[in-house]
Design a protein around this motif. Structure first.
Motif, PDB file in Angstrom:
ATOM      1  N   TYR A  66      40.181  17.466  14.097  1.00 35.91           N
ATOM      2  CA  TYR A  66      41.433  18.229  14.246  1.00 35.91           C
ATOM      3  C   TYR A  66      42.394  17.920  13.122  1.00 35.91           C
ATOM      4  O   TYR A  66      42.493  16.787  12.662  1.00 35.91           O
ATOM      5  N   ALA A  83      41.117  23.473  13.247  1.00 38.51           N
ATOM      6  CA  ALA A  83      39.764  22.907  13.252  1.00 38.51           C
ATOM      7  C   ALA A  83      39.304  22.682  11.811  1.00 38.51           C
ATOM      8  O   ALA A  83      39.247  23.608  11.022  1.00 38.51           O
ATOM      9  N   GLY A 224      42.144  25.356  21.624  1.00 37.00           N
ATOM     10  CA  GLY A 224      41.857  24.135  20.904  1.00 37.00           C
ATOM     11  C   GLY A 224      40.665  23.384  21.456  1.00 37.00           C
ATOM     12  O   GLY A 224      40.081  22.561  20.764  1.00 37.00           O
TER      13      GLY A 224
END
Lengths: 301, 102
Positions: A66, A83, A224
């Motif tokens: 991340y 990402a 996410g």
């Protein structure tokens, strides 16, 4: 002194404008601000806020995969804003984007098709103008619908709303808007439009299908997180990059086509491209991306 | 005979010229062509020349993807020079493209 006075004048002008225009979009604006706040809190430091937002993701993965996002404008890139791995692939892909020929084809179609020039005199404006609430027709009009109506009105056969010619023309519009630096600005002019917005919002947040999940489960609370190897994109900035060149399609497709696929994956019957559900959903999604730059056409996985 | 469409860009950075491009081609392998009931066709030869000198040459086969992206670099180019790319496939279709180095 002069600059300070100017600044004050600008601020007061903006304040008064929002006071007058913000009668019908108060709730929508509140929703948008709350979402932006939520996503920035989520992605600004995924490792630190793991307990609140990513309770089941190992810390190693959070550190490794991340990337912190501080500015909400970055969410226009969707998954590629946070990402790391997919972002690298994306940056390599857009060195030689696969949609450039389609944009040229779109320009040719725009010039050769009967009526398109009269309906959309400024291609750069057209990409940002829609979806809009038509006060005469009393319904939401999307760009795909407007193009198709225009073609039919001038004696042609309706185009496929998912791919092909329509996607190419939209790609030309979007590319023009991107070059001009246009910003998405969806308006809610009256109470009926507010109703349409609420309808779209209800569609987004209600549970359906045989898995019994809503769009928001994945794209708000679940944004996410991973579904197998794919990351889920956040709701803010989901419509900036359309029409999209998807690698799994190997061609351009419109927003309607993407939504159809997404809703099908969710385990429910997708609405028809020009149905009220679909149009109001697009209206709601577009409002949530207000204030972001047009980024289409773009490449997605 | 069809002309093969492609797009190329060339950039000079100091002594080195970097070329990147996309060739529009379905590149159907034997298995894929059989499945789709189409004729086999894929790129077999790619060549790039700079001032008459060959800077990139490849004989390719079924391994290429659909619409492949090609990247290579060479030394000794200047801004304003022209790189010429030539492409041929199994059926004999050809394509040439002249790219100015920026």
């Amino acid at each position: 002194m002069v600059t300070r006075a100017l600044k004050l004048a600008a601020i007061s002008a903006i304040a008064t404008m929002s006071l007058f225009a913000g009668q019908y979009n108060q709730q929508a604006e509140k929703d948008r601000q709350a979402l932006i706040k939520y996503f920035v809190a989520k992605f600004s430091d995924p490792v630190k806020n793991a307990a609140r937002f990513f309770p089941y993701t190992p810390t190693e993965e959070l550190k490794k995969n991340y990337r912190p996002v501080k500015d909400w404008h970055e969410f226009a890139k969707g998954v590629y804003s946070f990402a790391k791995g997919p972002r690298q692939q994306y940056l390599e892909l857009i060195e030689m984007p696969p949609y450039e020929d389609d944009v040229d084809d779109g320009e040719e179609l725009y010039n050769s098709t009967k009526g398109l020039k009269e309906c959309f005199p400024k291609p750069a404006e057209a990409a940002v103008e829609y979806p809009k609430y038509d006060t005469k027709k009393h319904e939401v009009v999307t760009l795909t619908m407007a193009i198709n109506d225009c073609v039919v009105k001038h004696g042609g056969k309706p185009w496929n709303p998912y791919k092909g010619k329509i996607a190419k023309v939209e790609a030309y519009f979007a590319a023009q808007a991107r070059d001009a630096g246009k910003v998405i600005n969806v308006k809610i002019p009256n109470a009926e439009a507010e109703k349409a917005y609420e309808h779209g919002k209800k569609y987004y947040f209600s549970q359906r299908g045989y898995i019994d999940i809503s769009c928001a489960n994945c794209h708000v609370q679940g944004a996410g997180k991973r579904v197998r190897r794919d990351y889920l994109s956040p709701l803010v900035g989901q419509v900036t990059h359309f029409p999209v060149y998807r690698l799994s399609w190997e061609e351009l497709g419109t927003l309607e086509r993407r939504l159809k696929g997404c809703i099908k994956n969710q385990g429910q019957q997708p609405p028809k491209p020009f149905s009220e559900d679909m149009r109001d959903l697009i209206y709601f999604l577009s409002y949530m991306s207000n204030g972001m730059k047009v980024d289409g056409p773009d490449v997605r996985k | 005979m069809k002309k093969i469409r492609m797009r190329f860009r060339a950039k000079a950075k100091g002594d080195i010229v970097k070329v990147i491009g996309l060739i529009k081609h379905p590149n159907l392998t034997y298995i894929m062509a059989k499945k789709q009931h189409k004729e086999v066709n894929f790129l077999t030869y790619i060549k790039a020349t700079h001032n008459g000198e060959v800077v990139y040459e490849a004989s390719t086969s079924q391994f290429l993807s659909k619409d492949p992206v090609l990247k290579f670099a060479f030394k000794g180019g200047k801004k304003g020079d022209v790189v010429e790319v030539y492409v041929r496939d199994l059926k004999g279709n050809e394509g040439t493209k002249k790219v100015k180095i920026k």
